[in-house]
Design an enzyme around this catalytic site. Structure first.
Site, PDB file in Angstrom:
ATOM      1  CD  GLU A 318      -7.410   1.650   6.691  1.00 28.36           C
ATOM      2  OE1 GLU A 318      -7.034   1.413   5.517  1.00 28.36           O
ATOM      3  OE2 GLU A 318      -7.921   2.727   7.032  1.00 28.36           O
ATOM      4  N   GLY A 320      -6.323  -6.461   5.682  1.00 30.97           N
ATOM      5  CA  GLY A 320      -7.403  -7.112   4.940  1.00 30.97           C
ATOM      6  C   GLY A 320      -6.915  -8.431   4.387  1.00 30.97           C
ATOM      7  NE  ARG A 321      -2.388  -8.517  -0.156  1.00 27.09           N
ATOM      8  CZ  ARG A 321      -2.594  -8.351  -1.459  1.00 27.09           C
ATOM      9  NH1 ARG A 321      -2.743  -9.404  -2.231  1.00 27.09           N
ATOM     10  NH2 ARG A 321      -2.640  -7.146  -1.992  1.00 27.09           N
ATOM     11  CB  CYS A 389     -12.263 -16.887 -25.402  1.00 24.99           C
ATOM     12  SG  CYS A 389     -13.376 -18.261 -25.724  1.00 24.99           S
ATOM     13  CE1 TYR A 419      -8.129  -6.109  -2.413  1.00 22.89           C
ATOM     14  CE2 TYR A 419      -6.516  -7.423  -1.213  1.00 22.89           C
ATOM     15  CZ  TYR A 419      -7.237  -6.254  -1.369  1.00 22.89           C
ATOM     16  OH  TYR A 419      -7.076  -5.226  -0.474  1.00 22.89           O
TER      17      TYR A 419
END
Length: 461
Positions: A318, A320-321, A389, A419
Site C-alpha cells: 500500500e 501512498g507517500r 497565531c 499528508y
C-alpha cells in the site's frame, strides 16, 4: 554576530544556534532531483514544474498553492506496479486523495485503499471500480460499513472484535458476504516517529499476535456466516527507510499463516504487508527503490511458506507517500523578512500550519528554495514560518535562503504531495489552498481554492 552562515572555523559556534543546523548547501539555487519533482527545472532562473513556471502558476491560481507533477505521480505508480507484478498494489488514499488522483491511480493499474466514508465517497465519485477498493479504519461506523457493503468494496480490513460483529450484522442485513482481511500487529518497532509507528502492541490498530488476540479474531471471523476471510494485513508504520522491520513483520505474519493452517486447517490466500516506506524530504534522506523492496519482501514470504509446505499467498502492498509525496510542492509568497540578530532570520509566508501541520506535529524536516529567481547572495540561516497565531507555526525549522530575499519573492517547499493537503485545516479561518496538476506545459485546477463564502456557508449560527 552575523545572521549569515560562515564555514566551520573560529566563529562557527558563535554563528549557529544550539541545535546546530547543517551548513548551507554549496548552491542555494540547485534542485536536488532526489527531493524535487521529476520535471523540475530552472528556466531563466525560475522554477518550472511540468513545463510551466511558478510565477505563472502563482499569478493564475494564487498562493499558497499545492502543485502536483502529474507525470511524476504516474511514473511512481507505474514503478510500483511493475516492481510488484503479480501482486496487488493499493494506493494509500490517506496520503492524498482527490477525484483526479483517484483516476490517475486507476488508469495506472493500481487499486485504492480508503480509510473513511469520505474517502470512499471520493473514490466512488471518481469512478474507481468498487471491487478495486480496500477499506481500512480502526473504528468504522455502521453507516460506513453499510455503504462499503452496498457499493461492493473488494476488501474490508477488520480491526476489532466489535467490528467483526458489526460487519457481520451489516452483511447479513444486506444478504452479502464481503471478503475481509484481519489486521494483525506483529510487535515490530518501526524506526520512525512514535505517532506513525503502528505495529507495536500498545496502540489502537489491529489485533496483537503476541496476546492471542489475532488468533481469536481469525476464529471469530471464520465462525461468521456472512464474512469471507481471505487473508491477513500488517502495517508497521510510516516514513521508514530501514526495511529490516518489514522483513521481520513479513516473517512473523507468514509464520502466523502457518499457525492458522495447522490449528484450524485453513489456508489463507492473501497477505497485505501495508505501506509506509519513506521518501526524500531532504538531500540526506536515502529511500529504497520499489524493485529492491519488492524483491526482499517476496523472497521472505516465499521462503517461509515453502518451508511450511504452504502455497505462497498473493501479496499486496500500500504505497501512498512514496507516490504522492515527491510529486508535490507548495508555492508560497514571502510577506515578511525579520532578522533576529545573532540567531536567524524569520521568513513569513502566506500559508503555514493550516496547509502543512507535519512540522508542528512530527518535527518533520523539509527542503525549500527561492524559486521566482536565482540569487548569488550569501546564504542566510532562516526559519520558514507561517502567518498563524502560534509560535509553533513552522514550515521549515532551519533553511538557508539568499540574504537578498524580499517580500513578494516566491519560495517553494518540496515533497509536500503527501499528508499536507490531506491534513489541512482552516485554523485562524484561513481558506485552504487550491491544488493544480501540471503536465506538458499546462495546468489545471483539481481542487479549487476555498473562499470566505465557503467558510461562512458552514456557520449557520
Amino acid at each position: 554576530m552575523s545572521r549569515y552562515a560562515h564555514p566551520a572555523g573560529s566563529r562557527h559556534a558563535e554563528v549557529l544556534p544550539e541545535e546546530n543546523p547543517p551548513l548551507p548547501p554549496e548552491d542555494l539555487n540547485a534542485l536536488d532531483p532526489k527531493v524535487w519533482p521529476a520535471t523540475s527545472r530552472r528556466v531563466e532562473g525560475e522554477l518550472t514544474v511540468g513545463g510551466i513556471g511558478v510565477g505563472e502558476l502563482a499569478r493564475t491560481h494564487g498562493t499558497p498553492l499545492f502543485v502536483m507533477d502529474e507525470e511524476d505521480f504516474r511514473a511512481r505508480a507505474r514503478d510500483y506496479s511493475t516492481a510488484f507484478a503479480g501482486s496487488d498494489v493499493y494506493y494509500a488514499g490517506k496520503a492524498l486523495l482527490t477525484k483526479a488522483v483517484a483516476r490517475w491511480v486507476t488508469e495506472e493499474g493500481m487499486k485504492l485503499d480508503v480509510c473513511s466514508g469520505g474517502e470512499l465517497a471520493v473514490a466512488l465519485a471518481a469512478g474507481v471500480p468498487p471491487e478495486r477498493i480496500g477499506m481500512h479504519g480502526n473504528n468504522k461506523s455502521v453507516a460506513e460499513l453499510r455503504r462499503a457493503v452496498e457499493a461492493g468494496v473488494g476488501r474490508v480490513i477488520l480491526d476489532s472484535l466489535d467490528e467483526i460483529d458489526r460487519l457481520e450484522s451489516v452483511a447479513a442485513e444486506a444478504g452479502a458476504r464481503p471478503e475481509v482481511l484481519i489486521r494483525v500487529t506483529t510487535g515490530v518497532e518501526a524506526h520512525t516517529h512514535e505517532f506513525v509507528a503502528t505495529a507495536h502492541d500498545d496502540q489502537k490498530f489491529g489485533f496483537a499476535m503476541s496476546t492471542g488476540a489475532a488468533a481469536e479474531a481469525v476464529r471469530r471471523t471464520l465462525a461468521a456466516d456472512h464474512l469471507d476471510l481471505v487473508g491477513l494485513h500488517s502495517h508497521i508504520g510510516s516514513q521508514i527507510f530501514d526495511t529490516s522491520g518489514f522483513e521481520v513483520a513479513a516473517r512473523r505474519v507468514a509464520r502466523f499463516l502457518t499457525q492458522i493452517h495447522e490449528e484450524l486447517d485453513v489456508t489463507l490466500a492473501e497477505l497485505d504487508l501495508g505501506g509506509g516506506l519513506g521518501i526524500a524530504y531532504t538531500s540526506v534522506d536515502d529511500p529504497l527503490d520499489p524493485k529492491t523492496i519488492a524483491a526482499g519482501l517476496t523472497t521472505i514470504v516465499q521462503r517461509e511458506c515453502e518451508e511450511a509446505g504452504l502455497p505462497v499467498p498473493r501479496l499486496a502492498v500500500e504505497p501512498g507517500r512514496a507516490i504522492a509525496g515527491p510529486a508535490g510542492i507548495t508555492v508560497y509568497e514571502v510577506g515578511t523578512v525579520k532578522d533576529v540578530e545573532g540567531i536567524r532570520t524569520y521568513v513569513s509566508v502566506d500559508g503555514g500550519m493550516s496547509d502543512n501541520i507535519r512540522t508542528a506535529l512530527y518535527g518533520s524536516e523539509y527542503t525549500g528554495r527561492l524559486v521566482s529567481r536565482v540569487s548569488e547572495a550569501e546564504p542566510m540561516l532562516s526559519r520558514l514560518v507561517g502567518k498563524h497565531c502560534e509560535s509553533g507555526d513552522i514550515i521549515v525549522h532551519d533553511l538557508y535562503l539568499p540574504a537578498d530575499l524580499r517580500p513578494g519573492d516566491l519560495v517553494a517547499v518540496a515533497a509536500t504531495g503527501a499528508y499536507c493537503y490531506s491534513m489541512a485545516s482552516n485554523y485562524n479561518h484561513l481558506p485552504r489552498p487550491a491544488m493544480v496538476a501540471v503536465r506538458d506545459g499546462d495546468s489545471r485546477v483539481i481542487v479549487r481554492r476555498e473562499t470566505e463564502e465557503d467558510l461562512l456557508r458552514l456557520d449557520v449560527g
